[in-house]
Design an enzyme around this catalytic site. Structure first.
Site, PDB file in Angstrom:
ATOM      1  CB  SER A   1      -0.887  -0.001   1.257  1.00 23.80           C
ATOM      2  OG  SER A   1      -1.499   1.255   1.455  1.00 23.80           O
TER       3      SER A   1
ATOM      4  CE1 TYR B   1      -3.868  -2.210   4.989  1.00 18.01           C
ATOM      5  CE2 TYR B   1      -3.031  -0.035   4.422  1.00 18.01           C
ATOM      6  CZ  TYR B   1      -3.613  -1.230   4.047  1.00 18.01           C
ATOM      7  OH  TYR B   1      -3.935  -1.450   2.728  1.00 18.01           O
TER       8      TYR B   1
ATOM      9  CE  LYS C   1      -1.571  -4.098   2.901  1.00 18.65           C
ATOM     10  NZ  LYS C   1      -1.788  -5.380   2.170  1.00 18.65           N
TER      11      LYS C   1
ATOM     12  CB  ILE D   1      -8.291   0.668  -4.867  1.00 19.88           C
ATOM     13  CG1 ILE D   1      -6.824   0.772  -5.317  1.00 19.88           C
ATOM     14  CG2 ILE D   1      -9.087  -0.212  -5.825  1.00 19.88           C
ATOM     15  CD1 ILE D   1      -6.607   1.380  -6.679  1.00 19.88           C
TER      16      ILE D   1
END
Length: 269
Positions: free
Chosen positions: A153, A166, A170, A199
């Site tokens: 990401s 997160y 990532k 996205i």
């Protein structure tokens, strides 16, 4: 249109919904036999049905990707159903956001478990059918490229407010990708990652819609979401299909000399 993945076998985690679903369908359109995986049976079986309706081959393997033994079991499923493994896509994941001073140990560990430890275990479980199988082929003068595509990401590249867990996971995916790329390149295994920006999936839809994963509400507050979109040069989120197409490129013969790379898919952000 030629089918670039004819007779290849792919495992795609998190492929009952969103980007993973589009990856599974796109792979099948190009001739791949697909192991569809999701934590929930219903969306995975729907994707399998859709693939079969288009004349493709697919099977489902569902369960908690972070559980002990999952990696070995899903690889065994692919081998027992289709006899080989050519493509592994580590896509499954979700978010559990909080500012770092409020974040719990459990929140931090959960993101490491699903985004980093699970892909590591899957790659390790795939060793006999990717690295070792290729080694035997090379000894026989056969060159056949296998592909691993990990999903990172922009948060893993640049960090993101409210996503220390997160972002850390990532970022770890990037290190894993580059390392496996170096270790397995000599065996014609191409390992790369995509780093997505904004996205349009259930993880990025307005938080006010109330979608939940693992008991927590996912999404982005509407006003924050609108401001973020305005920062994207293309002025819109990417679609799940567009995101899937980048994975398809890295899984196809078009990328046979691409290894250990992280490709940003973000509309120019």
């Amino acid at each position: 249109m030629s089918k670039l993945l004819e007779n290849q076998v792919a495992i795609v985690t998190g492929s009952g919904r969103g980007i993973g679903r589009e990856v599974a369908l796109l792979f099948a359109e190009h001739g791949a036999r697909v192991v569809v995986s999701d934590k929930d049976d219903a969306p995975a079986l729907e994707v399998v049905s859709a693939i079969r309706e288009m004349g493709g081959e697919a099977t489902a393997y569902c369960g908690d990707i972070t559980s002990a033994g999952f990696a070995e079991s899903i690889v065994d499923k692919g081998i027992s159903e289709f006899g080989r493994l050519d493509i592994l896509v580590n896509n499954a994941g979700y978010t559990s956001d909080s500012l770092i001073h409020k974040m719990t140990d459990e929140q931090f560990q959960a993101m490491l478990d699903i985004h980093l430890i699970a892909p590591f275990r899957l790659i390790r479980a795939a060793t006999p059918y990717m690295r070792d199988a290729a080694k035997k082929e090379i000894e026989q003068g056969i060159v056949h490229h296998r592909k691993i595509v990990n999903v990172s990401s922009g948060a893993g590249v640049n960090g993101n407010v409210g996503q220390a867990n997160y972002s850390s996971a990532k970022a770890g995916v990037i290190g894993l990708t580059k390392t496996v790329g170096k270790e397995w390149a000599q065996f014609n295994v191409n390992t790369n990652a995509v780093a997505y920006g904004f996205i349009d999936t259930r993880l990025t839809r307005p938080k006010e819609e109330g979608e939940t994963v693992e008991g927590g509400t996912i999404g982005i507050p509407g006003k924050v979401r609108d401001m973020f979109i305005q920062k994207i040069p293309q002025r819109r989120p990417g679609t799940a299909r567009e995101a899937a197409e980048s994975i398809f490129y890295l899984a196809s013969p078009l990328s046979n000399y691409v290894n250990g790379q992280v490709i940003s898919i973000n509309g120019g952000l």
